[in-house]
Design a protein around this motif. Sequence first.
Motif, PDB file in Angstrom:
ATOM      1  N   ARG A   3       0.844  -1.230  -0.037  1.00 22.50           N
ATOM      2  CA  ARG A   3      -0.069  -0.066  -0.227  1.00 22.50           C
ATOM      3  C   ARG A   3       0.840   1.191   0.005  1.00 22.50           C
ATOM      4  NH1 ARG A   3      -5.096   0.689   3.576  1.00 22.50           N
ATOM      5  NH2 ARG A   3      -3.916  -0.001   5.394  1.00 22.50           N
ATOM      6  N   SER A   4       1.909   1.519   0.849  1.00 20.77           N
ATOM      7  CA  SER A   4       2.683   2.441   0.946  1.00 20.77           C
ATOM      8  C   SER A   4       4.020   2.164   1.255  1.00 20.77           C
ATOM      9  CB  SER A   4       2.155   3.596   1.756  1.00 20.77           C
ATOM     10  OG  SER A   4       1.690   3.238   3.034  1.00 20.77           O
ATOM     11  N   LEU A   5       5.063   3.031   1.325  1.00 22.87           N
ATOM     12  CA  LEU A   5       6.338   2.741   2.088  1.00 22.87           C
ATOM     13  C   LEU A   5       6.426   4.338   2.850  1.00 22.87           C
ATOM     14  CD1 LEU A   5       9.469   1.508   0.478  1.00 22.87           C
ATOM     15  CD2 LEU A   5       9.597   3.858   1.655  1.00 22.87           C
ATOM     16  N   LEU A   6       6.909   3.901   4.001  1.00 24.94           N
ATOM     17  CA  LEU A   6       7.272   5.449   4.931  1.00 24.94           C
ATOM     18  C   LEU A   6       8.649   5.186   5.336  1.00 24.94           C
ATOM     19  CD1 LEU A   6       4.379   3.425   6.350  1.00 24.94           C
ATOM     20  CD2 LEU A   6       3.873   5.840   6.426  1.00 24.94           C
ATOM     21  N   TRP A   7       9.130   6.615   5.653  1.00 25.62           N
ATOM     22  CA  TRP A   7      10.442   6.726   6.163  1.00 25.62           C
ATOM     23  C   TRP A   7       9.971   7.614   7.654  1.00 25.62           C
ATOM     24  CZ3 TRP A   7      14.869   5.131   4.732  1.00 25.62           C
ATOM     25  CH2 TRP A   7      15.261   4.592   3.570  1.00 25.62           C
ATOM     26  N   TYR A   8      10.889   7.163   8.418  1.00 26.70           N
ATOM     27  CA  TYR A   8      10.899   7.837   9.814  1.00 26.70           C
ATOM     28  C   TYR A   8      12.053   8.168  10.194  1.00 26.70           C
ATOM     29  CZ  TYR A   8       6.018   6.114  10.680  1.00 26.70           C
ATOM     30  OH  TYR A   8       4.621   5.934  10.667  1.00 26.70           O
ATOM     31  N   LYS A   9      12.279   9.047  10.963  1.00 33.45           N
ATOM     32  CA  LYS A   9      13.618   9.416  11.733  1.00 33.45           C
ATOM     33  C   LYS A   9      13.543   9.120  13.290  1.00 33.45           C
ATOM     34  CE  LYS A   9      16.698  13.421  12.485  1.00 33.45           C
ATOM     35  NZ  LYS A   9      16.937  14.830  12.519  1.00 33.45           N
ATOM     36  N   GLN A  10      14.358   8.565  13.715  1.00 34.61           N
ATOM     37  CA  GLN A  10      14.459   8.053  15.139  1.00 34.61           C
ATOM     38  C   GLN A  10      15.627   8.675  16.013  1.00 34.61           C
ATOM     39  OE1 GLN A  10      14.026   3.765  16.275  1.00 34.61           O
ATOM     40  NE2 GLN A  10      13.038   4.212  18.214  1.00 34.61           N
ATOM     41  N   LYS A  14      13.832   8.260  21.116  1.00 40.62           N
ATOM     42  CA  LYS A  14      12.741   7.224  21.209  1.00 40.62           C
ATOM     43  C   LYS A  14      11.619   6.891  20.079  1.00 40.62           C
ATOM     44  CE  LYS A  14      12.841   6.300  26.420  1.00 40.62           C
ATOM     45  NZ  LYS A  14      12.019   6.160  27.516  1.00 40.62           N
ATOM     46  N   ALA A  15      10.968   8.172  20.163  1.00 40.67           N
ATOM     47  CA  ALA A  15       9.745   7.999  19.398  1.00 40.67           C
ATOM     48  C   ALA A  15      10.051   8.111  17.662  1.00 40.67           C
ATOM     49  CB  ALA A  15       8.744   9.056  19.678  1.00 40.67           C
ATOM     50  N   PRO A  16       9.984   7.356  16.706  1.00 38.35           N
ATOM     51  CA  PRO A  16      10.203   7.398  15.632  1.00 38.35           C
ATOM     52  C   PRO A  16       9.437   8.758  14.879  1.00 38.35           C
ATOM     53  CG  PRO A  16       9.739   5.209  15.771  1.00 38.35           C
ATOM     54  CD  PRO A  16       9.359   5.927  16.949  1.00 38.35           C
ATOM     55  N   ILE A  74      18.863   7.164  13.655  1.00 40.18           N
ATOM     56  CA  ILE A  74      18.499   6.246  13.146  1.00 40.18           C
ATOM     57  C   ILE A  74      17.236   6.523  11.927  1.00 40.18           C
ATOM     58  CG2 ILE A  74      17.536   3.816  13.195  1.00 40.18           C
ATOM     59  CD1 ILE A  74      18.558   3.585  16.127  1.00 40.18           C
ATOM     60  N   TYR A  75      17.399   5.983  10.706  1.00 38.05           N
ATOM     61  CA  TYR A  75      16.329   6.304   9.697  1.00 38.05           C
ATOM     62  C   TYR A  75      15.739   4.840   9.438  1.00 38.05           C
ATOM     63  CZ  TYR A  75      18.247  10.677   9.340  1.00 38.05           C
ATOM     64  OH  TYR A  75      18.576  12.031   9.685  1.00 38.05           O
ATOM     65  N   LEU A  76      14.512   4.678   9.675  1.00 38.32           N
ATOM     66  CA  LEU A  76      13.791   3.545   9.605  1.00 38.32           C
ATOM     67  C   LEU A  76      12.833   3.573   8.185  1.00 38.32           C
ATOM     68  CD1 LEU A  76      12.525   3.323  13.454  1.00 38.32           C
ATOM     69  CD2 LEU A  76      14.107   1.736  11.915  1.00 38.32           C
ATOM     70  N   CYS A  77      12.984   2.416   7.656  1.00 38.74           N
ATOM     71  CA  CYS A  77      12.063   2.314   6.347  1.00 38.74           C
ATOM     72  C   CYS A  77      11.029   1.407   6.871  1.00 38.74           C
ATOM     73  CB  CYS A  77      12.773   1.932   5.212  1.00 38.74           C
ATOM     74  SG  CYS A  77      11.881   1.358   3.854  1.00 38.74           S
ATOM     75  N   ALA A  78       9.794   1.746   6.334  1.00 40.12           N
ATOM     76  CA  ALA A  78       8.757   0.725   6.715  1.00 40.12           C
ATOM     77  C   ALA A  78       7.767   0.615   5.461  1.00 40.12           C
ATOM     78  CB  ALA A  78       7.872   1.049   8.037  1.00 40.12           C
ATOM     79  N   LYS A 123      15.636  -2.787   9.591  1.00 39.92           N
ATOM     80  CA  LYS A 123      16.396  -2.575  11.057  1.00 39.92           C
ATOM     81  C   LYS A 123      16.829  -1.419  10.981  1.00 39.92           C
ATOM     82  CE  LYS A 123      18.020  -7.376  11.254  1.00 39.92           C
ATOM     83  NZ  LYS A 123      19.068  -8.362  11.472  1.00 39.92           N
ATOM     84  N   GLY A 124      16.700  -0.564  10.157  1.00 35.53           N
ATOM     85  CA  GLY A 124      17.213   0.880  10.411  1.00 35.53           C
ATOM     86  C   GLY A 124      18.497   1.228   9.725  1.00 35.53           C
ATOM     87  N   THR A 125      18.989   2.450   9.424  1.00 35.94           N
ATOM     88  CA  THR A 125      20.292   2.909   9.240  1.00 35.94           C
ATOM     89  C   THR A 125      20.566   3.820  10.125  1.00 35.94           C
ATOM     90  OG1 THR A 125      20.183   2.543   6.832  1.00 35.94           O
ATOM     91  CG2 THR A 125      21.747   3.998   7.348  1.00 35.94           C
ATOM     92  N   ARG A 126      21.743   3.281  10.858  1.00 35.63           N
ATOM     93  CA  ARG A 126      22.214   4.511  11.955  1.00 35.63           C
ATOM     94  C   ARG A 126      23.082   5.347  11.387  1.00 35.63           C
ATOM     95  NH1 ARG A 126      22.401   4.267  17.451  1.00 35.63           N
ATOM     96  NH2 ARG A 126      21.457   2.044  17.319  1.00 35.63           N
TER      97      ARG A 126
END
Lengths: 113, 111
Positions: free
Chosen positions: B31-38, B41-43, B86-90, B103-106
């Motif tokens: 459905r979609s791809l998301l990027w988060y910055k952590q 704690k909270a992404p 840490i950059y998270l892809c979901a 798992k994220g890229t630190r």
Amino acid sequence: DAGVTQSPTHLIKTRGQQVTLRCSPKSGHDTVSWYQQALGQGPQFIFQYYEEEERQRGNFPDRFSGHQFPNYSSELNVNALLLGDSALYLCASSLGMGGGTQYFGPGTRLLVL
Amino acid sequence: EDKVVQSPLSLVVHEGDTVTLNCSYEVTNFRSLLWYKQEKKAPTFLFMLTSSGIEKKSGRLSSILDKKELFSILNITATQTGDSAIYLCAVEARGGDKIIFGKGTRLHILP
């Protein structure tokens, strides 16, 4: 506009004990998802609650259970704690089941000794 | 089995450099791809991508999705020490709001 809040921020338990973590969703959101993030890993989906029912579940044992209240807040319960349950537990809220953006809370860091 | 793979797992660059973070995925009913910055704690949400080839930009950050090759990249130009995180892809699958994270890229930016 209150964001997602979680309590407690930190918790230390011993093996075999039980723990309850709490989450209040962002104002206007009605869906709560729980994630477990072990050190060095990405968040792993535990389950999601909508309309006070568990709607989706990840690959977690029955020791992990939850609840959603009429005000949309939620609890995560973990029974018979194991050392491997030590992690950051994140709660995320969204609006409905339609794929709205999830907003994360600050998490609860659980340490099991 | 649905999965999201990010690379590199860690990256150290100097302030001012440009970085490219990679995310590949295998998921049924995408459905979609998301990027988060952590950071601690909270992404925090960065981008949601649903269509191929359309770049999304926010300041020095940009991202694009290739649904044919099943990957996305996140670019950060003129990096600053505050980009260290840490950059998270979901990836989100249809039929529910289950999100599968990599798992994220630190990323560490040296001054």
